[in-house]
Enzyme design. Structure first.
Site, mmCIF file in Angstrom:
data_model
loop_
_atom_site.group_PDB
_atom_site.id
_atom_site.type_symbol
_atom_site.label_atom_id
_atom_site.label_comp_id
_atom_site.label_asym_id
_atom_site.label_seq_id
_atom_site.Cartn_x
_atom_site.Cartn_y
_atom_site.Cartn_z
ATOM 1 N N CYS A 34 -6.697 -3.153 -11.806
ATOM 2 C CA CYS A 34 -7.645 -4.173 -11.314
ATOM 3 C C CYS A 34 -8.725 -4.415 -12.359
ATOM 4 C CB CYS A 34 -8.239 -3.776 -9.976
ATOM 5 S SG CYS A 34 -9.164 -2.239 -10.016
ATOM 6 N N ARG B 136 0.584 -3.777 0.074
ATOM 7 C CA ARG B 136 0.764 -2.668 1.021
ATOM 8 C C ARG B 136 1.992 -2.923 1.896
ATOM 9 N NH1 ARG B 136 -5.281 -2.151 0.915
ATOM 10 N NH2 ARG B 136 -5.479 -4.010 2.181
ATOM 11 N N PHE C 98 -4.868 7.783 -5.791
ATOM 12 C CA PHE C 98 -6.075 6.982 -5.551
ATOM 13 C C PHE C 98 -5.936 6.308 -4.179
ATOM 14 C CE2 PHE C 98 -4.936 6.860 -10.075
ATOM 15 C CZ PHE C 98 -6.040 7.435 -10.684
HETATM 16 N N1 SAH Z 1 -5.157 2.088 -2.839
HETATM 17 C C1 SAH Z 1 -6.393 1.934 -2.101
HETATM 18 C C2 SAH Z 1 -7.570 1.539 -2.986
HETATM 19 C C3 SAH Z 1 -7.856 2.487 -4.153
HETATM 20 S S1 SAH Z 1 -9.461 2.344 -4.775
HETATM 21 C C4 SAH Z 1 -6.164 0.927 -0.973
HETATM 22 O O1 SAH Z 1 -5.208 0.138 -0.966
HETATM 23 O O2 SAH Z 1 -6.992 0.885 -0.050
HETATM 24 C C5 SAH Z 1 -9.607 3.613 -5.936
HETATM 25 C C6 SAH Z 1 -9.821 4.997 -5.352
HETATM 26 O O3 SAH Z 1 -9.746 5.923 -6.441
HETATM 27 C C7 SAH Z 1 -11.158 5.274 -4.689
HETATM 28 O O4 SAH Z 1 -10.910 5.699 -3.378
HETATM 29 C C8 SAH Z 1 -11.803 6.412 -5.504
HETATM 30 O O5 SAH Z 1 -12.429 7.386 -4.681
HETATM 31 C C9 SAH Z 1 -10.606 7.034 -6.171
HETATM 32 N N2 SAH Z 1 -10.805 7.704 -7.469
HETATM 33 C C10 SAH Z 1 -11.500 7.283 -8.548
HETATM 34 N N3 SAH Z 1 -11.297 8.108 -9.607
HETATM 35 C C11 SAH Z 1 -10.434 9.073 -9.193
HETATM 36 C C12 SAH Z 1 -9.826 10.188 -9.817
HETATM 37 N N4 SAH Z 1 -10.047 10.461 -11.101
HETATM 38 N N5 SAH Z 1 -8.983 10.955 -9.094
HETATM 39 C C13 SAH Z 1 -8.746 10.675 -7.790
HETATM 40 N N6 SAH Z 1 -9.281 9.613 -7.152
HETATM 41 C C14 SAH Z 1 -10.120 8.830 -7.829
#
Ligand code: SAH
Length: 418
Positions: free
Chosen positions: A361, A233, A249
């Site tokens: 991940c 980040r 995401f």
């Molecule tokens: N980048 C974030 C963590 C991402 S975790 C950080 O640094 O904090 C993955 C995320 O993907 C979750 O919030 C989940 O709600 C979302 N997610 C899962 N499948 C998805 C999809 N098909 N479209 C949009 N979001 C999705």
């Protein structure tokens, strides 16, 4: 001591100090003389692992239901008791001290108060995850062994850190494989701050590289926050100046907030969870960042990227941090299609000279395979791109050399040629 006797030749992985024994390697299980029956051995109890010649190999926790039938505590012939676990916890704390991850010694990260204190197998305590959020420890017990010792481990964590509160988030799906029910709630102490009421969902404010994030301890993913992405980040913050950023995401806005803090011209965050997006918006305000530069879309990234392609939208930086597509190698092929899809679309939406920050991940997709998938995506998108950085999980998520499975997060920063 109850014992698991292995089939001939199945001691090899233990001799390389890999800490798991699968059910297929087990010849038979012996109870203590008084018990006799294998079914009398308690879930999580300590057992000896013996070769087919009855040589001592290791001392382990017994998981009667799981495919992973035993997880090693120690390869030495030593007692597994409170003092044993004290040593392991101390050693984990020292490793974080060395990496300047604790608040007291953190000259590398002067304003970070959340990090992973115990990372299961990598810290010699399979099944136990402990994340520290300021003065609150959040504990996840994932296996029969960590569950067996949970009260002792909780006492030790308080004794060794001098803290008084542990919140339990043992609600990960993998507990089911061990025959364990989900458990969420206070394990020790109190959550005293007014913001930490149950009705409010135990919202906890943490600081990461000087930025504040509200975390929902009760229902947030993992223990509430993706601590493994901390350094990445910050990387995004340093790259985001004057850019139009698409954060796919985005969850509670970890990358979005950093991109804004780094001077992004605009950030569009996309996630399918309305609750996560509500916290993401809060997190922008919490840091006095220009909310008018941020927009959010609640929706499916796969569909949205297609729509943006059809509309001819473009961005200077795209972040792809999807959930785990393949927990194990068996699902790698399906996962590969998912990664290929979003990376290909992202390469198309990137402006020339733009940056793709892309992660996986999935334990079942290793770094080499991930790089191949991303290369295939660029090829099919018809773009020239180069890798300018390899990213991974932080030092508070170490990888024991004998347990490569612990290395699950990999990321690439790619530059799209002009
Ligand atoms: N980048 C974030 C963590 C991402 S975790 C950080 O640094 O904090 C993955 C995320 O993907 C979750 O919030 C989940 O709600 C979302 N997610 C899962 N499948 C998805 C999809 N098909 N479209 C949009 N979001 C999705």
């Amino acid at each position: 001591m109850p014992a698991i006797i292995l089939k001939p030749g199945r001691e090899k992985s233990l001799l390389r100090r890999h800490p798991w024994i699968f059910s297929g390697a087990v010849q038979h299980v012996e109870g203590e003389p008084a018990l006799r029956q294998a079914q009398d051995i308690a879930s999580g109890a300590t057992v000896d692992l013996l070769s087919s010649d009855r040589d001592f190999l290791a001392r382990a926790a017994y998981s009667p239901i799981s495919q992973i039938r035993a997880r090693v505590w120690t390869f030495e012939d030593e007692p597994v008791n409170k003092e044993f676990f004290r040593k392991r916890i101390r050693s984990a704390i020292q490793s974080r001290d060395t990496w300047h991850l604790t608040p007291d010694t953190s000259h590398l990260t002067p304003d970070t108060n959340a990090y992973r204190l115990i990372y299961a197998e990598s810290d010699g305590i399979p099944g136990l995850i402990v994340d520290r959020y300021a003065d609150v420890l959040v504990l996840q017990s994932l296996t029969a062994g960590s569950e067996f010792w949970k009260e002792t481990l909780a006492d030790l964590l308080l004794e060794e850190t001098g803290l008084s509160t542990i919140y339990e988030r043992s609600d990960a799906d993998v507990r089911e494989l061990e025959g364990l029910e989900p458990k969420v709630g206070l394990l020790r102490g109190t959550l005293s701050s007014p913001a930490l009421s149950e009705a409010e969902g135990f919202i906890f404010p943490l600081t990461e590289h000087g930025l504040k994030f509200n975390v929902n301890l009760q229902s947030g993913h993992k223990t509430g926050f993706y601590l493994d992405q901390r350094a990445n980040r910050l990387q995004v913050r340093t790259l985001a100046k004057d850019k139009d950023v698409l954060d796919c995401f985005c969850y509670t806005g970890g990358f979005t907030v950093n991109a804004l803090a780094g001077g992004a011209k605009s950030v569009l965050g996309v996630d399918s969870s309305a609750d996560a997006l509500a916290l993401a918006k809060e997190n922008i305000l919490l840091n006095d960042l220009p909310a008018d530069r941020a927009n959010f879309i609640e929706g499916d990234v796969f569909q949205l990227l297609r729509r943006f392609r059809d509309e001819g939208r473009s961005f200077d930086m795209i972040i792809l941090d999807p959930p785990k597509f393949a927990p194990t190698a068996a699902q790698a092929e399906r996962a590969a299609r998912g990664y290929k899809d979003i990376n290909l679309l992202a390469f198309k939406l990137l402006r020339p000279g733009g940056t793709l920050v892309t992660f996986s991940c999935s334990g079942g997709v290793d770094a080499g395979l991930f790089q191949k998938i991303v290369a295939g995506s660029a090829l099919d998108a018809g773009v020239e791109a180069q890798i300018v950085a390899h990213l991974s999980q932080g030092a508070d998520h170490p990888v024991a050399l004998h347990f490569p499975e612990a290395a699950y997060l990999k990321g690439l920063v790619c530059y799209k040629a002009t």
